[in-house]
Scaffold this motif. Structure first.
Motif, PDB file in Angstrom:
ATOM      1  N   ASP A   1     -15.420  18.154  37.957  1.00 32.06           N
ATOM      2  CA  ASP A   1     -15.535  18.563  36.556  1.00 32.06           C
ATOM      3  C   ASP A   1     -16.981  18.517  36.050  1.00 32.06           C
ATOM      4  OD1 ASP A   1     -15.884  15.852  36.456  1.00 32.06           O
ATOM      5  OD2 ASP A   1     -14.439  15.488  34.845  1.00 32.06           O
ATOM      6  N   ASN A   2     -17.940  18.312  36.939  1.00 29.59           N
ATOM      7  CA  ASN A   2     -19.353  18.321  36.541  1.00 29.59           C
ATOM      8  C   ASN A   2     -20.000  19.633  37.005  1.00 29.59           C
ATOM      9  OD1 ASN A   2     -21.914  17.679  35.750  1.00 29.59           O
ATOM     10  ND2 ASN A   2     -22.169  15.945  37.131  1.00 29.59           N
ATOM     11  N   PRO A   3     -20.270  20.568  36.066  1.00 31.32           N
ATOM     12  CA  PRO A   3     -20.717  21.905  36.454  1.00 31.32           C
ATOM     13  C   PRO A   3     -22.110  21.935  37.077  1.00 31.32           C
ATOM     14  CG  PRO A   3     -20.867  21.613  34.076  1.00 31.32           C
ATOM     15  CD  PRO A   3     -20.171  20.403  34.606  1.00 31.32           C
TER      16      PRO A   3
ATOM     17  N   ASN B   1     -15.710  27.303  40.220  1.00 26.04           N
ATOM     18  CA  ASN B   1     -16.048  25.889  40.470  1.00 26.04           C
ATOM     19  C   ASN B   1     -17.507  25.574  40.134  1.00 26.04           C
ATOM     20  OD1 ASN B   1     -16.821  27.373  42.711  1.00 26.04           O
ATOM     21  ND2 ASN B   1     -16.115  25.884  44.227  1.00 26.04           N
TER      22      ASN B   1
ATOM     23  N   ALA C   1     -17.189  24.546  36.569  1.00 30.09           N
ATOM     24  CA  ALA C   1     -16.088  23.597  36.371  1.00 30.09           C
ATOM     25  C   ALA C   1     -15.093  24.161  35.352  1.00 30.09           C
ATOM     26  CB  ALA C   1     -16.608  22.228  35.934  1.00 30.09           C
ATOM     27  N   GLY C   2     -14.923  25.483  35.371  1.00 32.24           N
ATOM     28  CA  GLY C   2     -13.951  26.127  34.496  1.00 32.24           C
ATOM     29  C   GLY C   2     -14.413  26.322  33.060  1.00 32.24           C
ATOM     30  N   LEU C   3     -15.660  25.945  32.738  1.00 26.41           N
ATOM     31  CA  LEU C   3     -16.171  26.141  31.368  1.00 26.41           C
ATOM     32  C   LEU C   3     -16.445  27.628  31.125  1.00 26.41           C
ATOM     33  CD1 LEU C   3     -18.818  23.236  31.147  1.00 26.41           C
ATOM     34  CD2 LEU C   3     -16.492  23.267  30.217  1.00 26.41           C
TER      35      LEU C   3
ATOM     36  N   PRO D   1     -21.212  17.231  30.615  1.00 24.61           N
ATOM     37  CA  PRO D   1     -20.202  16.650  31.510  1.00 24.61           C
ATOM     38  C   PRO D   1     -20.811  15.658  32.507  1.00 24.61           C
ATOM     39  CG  PRO D   1     -19.851  18.993  31.260  1.00 24.61           C
ATOM     40  CD  PRO D   1     -21.119  18.686  30.526  1.00 24.61           C
TER      41      PRO D   1
END
Ligand code: TXA
Ligand code: MG
Length: 337
Positions: A59-61, A108, A111-113, A224
């Protein structure tokens, strides 16, 4: 993977590294800030290898590196006027702008943002490798997650040997701390991570900007990546706030307990103190010099047998903002006079 190539960045080796990237593998390369760990930002499987090699939470872009300004519009849906000014003023250079992403970038990476960080590095090897492979490169710092970012190829090798295809060696990096990350999707832009371009320089170009709490002090996460452990040496690090007599007393107190003490300080303070191990980062009058040697200093103590590290705080202005942001995250706490 068994062997990590160490390329010297000759023309032939640059081509080899570029081919490796085109084949969906990950390669570390120097930028002007720190070493990055690159992969094709449009290739989900290649990007997944970055997260795996670093042990980075999904979850960390990641930020995307491109070769020149004209390429940015290929990956975003909008470039607001102020972002355009920043791009024209500071790129290539140590600045990352967060913009609304389009669907060309692997999910990815972000992270989906709905946004992506874009940066144009100012380093001849980074620029050559991007020219040669003709790919947007997703690239976080090339360290094991949680450790200080690498400023030499040896640091990368130490953390990632056997986990990545290769490392391009370009010697020590110049800026020493990472790029400034600024979210340009807001009415008033907000600095999520202070770095190589200072808040003062940015405000000169586009007027007032905000700085997130997590970037100013070690508090609530906003970017994030700010909520994880960061930049941590093996031994616990404490910030010592006080004069040099107070600093020396803290050293002696630890030594009396049987602990070996390392100090991470300016040249000036280093000459006034006695500890078991000492790393002087540069003159207090030159914060750029301090920033350049900061991560090297944090890693230096991992090669010693110190039990505890004491560091000095710096003024939270100019480059001091980035330095203190990293020290606050590396530190277990403050000891105040
Ligand atoms: O100088 C640098 O920026 C280096 C070199 C290799 O370019 N790269 C780097 O990447 O430091 P990394 O992944 O270690 O740090 C990027 C930071 C992370 O804190 C991440 O959470 C944040 O940027 N970030 C990336 N994309 C974001 C987004 N869309 N929104 C908010 N924060 C983002
Ligand atoms: Mg990093």
């Amino acid at each position: 993977m068994t062997e990590t190539f160490r390329w010297k960045a000759t023309e032939a080796e640059l081509k080899q590294a570029a081919n490796t990237l085109r084949n969906g593998e990950v390669v570390a390369f120097p930028t002007e800030t720190v070493y990055g760990l690159g992969a094709d930002a449009r290739n989900e499987a290649a990007v997944a290898k970055i997260f795996k090699a670093k042990g980075r939470p999904a979850d960390n872009p990641l930020i995307v590196h491109v070769h020149d300004k004209s390429q940015i519009q290929q990956y975003v849906t909008d470039i607001p006027a102020k972002a355009e000014v920043l791009i024209n003023t500071f790129m290539p250079g140590p600045l990352t702008v967060i913009l609304p992403v389009n669907d060309t970038i692997a999910t990815n990476v972000t992270a989906g943002l709905s946004t992506v960080g874009i940066r144009i590095p100012d380093h001849p090897i980074a620029r050559r490798i991007m020219e040669e492979c003709r790919l947007p490169l997703a690239a976080p710092s090339a360290n094991k997650s949680g450790k200080p970012s690498p400023t030499t190829a040896d640091h990368v090798y130490h953390d990632l040997n056997g986990k990545i295809a290769g490392i391009l060696d370009g010697g020590a990096t110049g800026v020493g701390v990472e790029s400034t990350v600024i979210d340009m999707t807001r009415e008033i832009p907000i600095i999520l991570r202070p770095g190589g371009v200072t808040q003062e320089e940015i405000e000169q170009a586009i007027g007032k900007v905000d700085i997130s709490d997590s970037a100013r002090v070690n508090s609530h996460p906003k970017a994030p990546g700010m909520k994880y452990n960061h930049y941590e040496p093996n031994a616990p690090l404490y910030m010592i706030e006080g004069d040099h007599n107070f600093f020396q007393e803290q050293i002696q107190r630890e030594q009396q307990l049987g602990n070996k003490v390392g100090i991470l300080v300016s040249d000036e303070l280093s000459s006034l103190l006695k500890a078991d191990e000492s790393y002087a980062c540069g003159s207090i009058s030159d914060l750029k010099e301090i920033a350049k040697h900061l991560y090297y200093g944090l890693r230096f103590f991992d090669g010693t047998d110190v039990d505890i590290i004491f560091a000095q705080p710096y003024i939270r202005k100019g480059m001091g903002q980035a330095i203190m942001n990293r020290l606050d995250k590396a530190a277990t706490g403050y000891i105040r006079q």
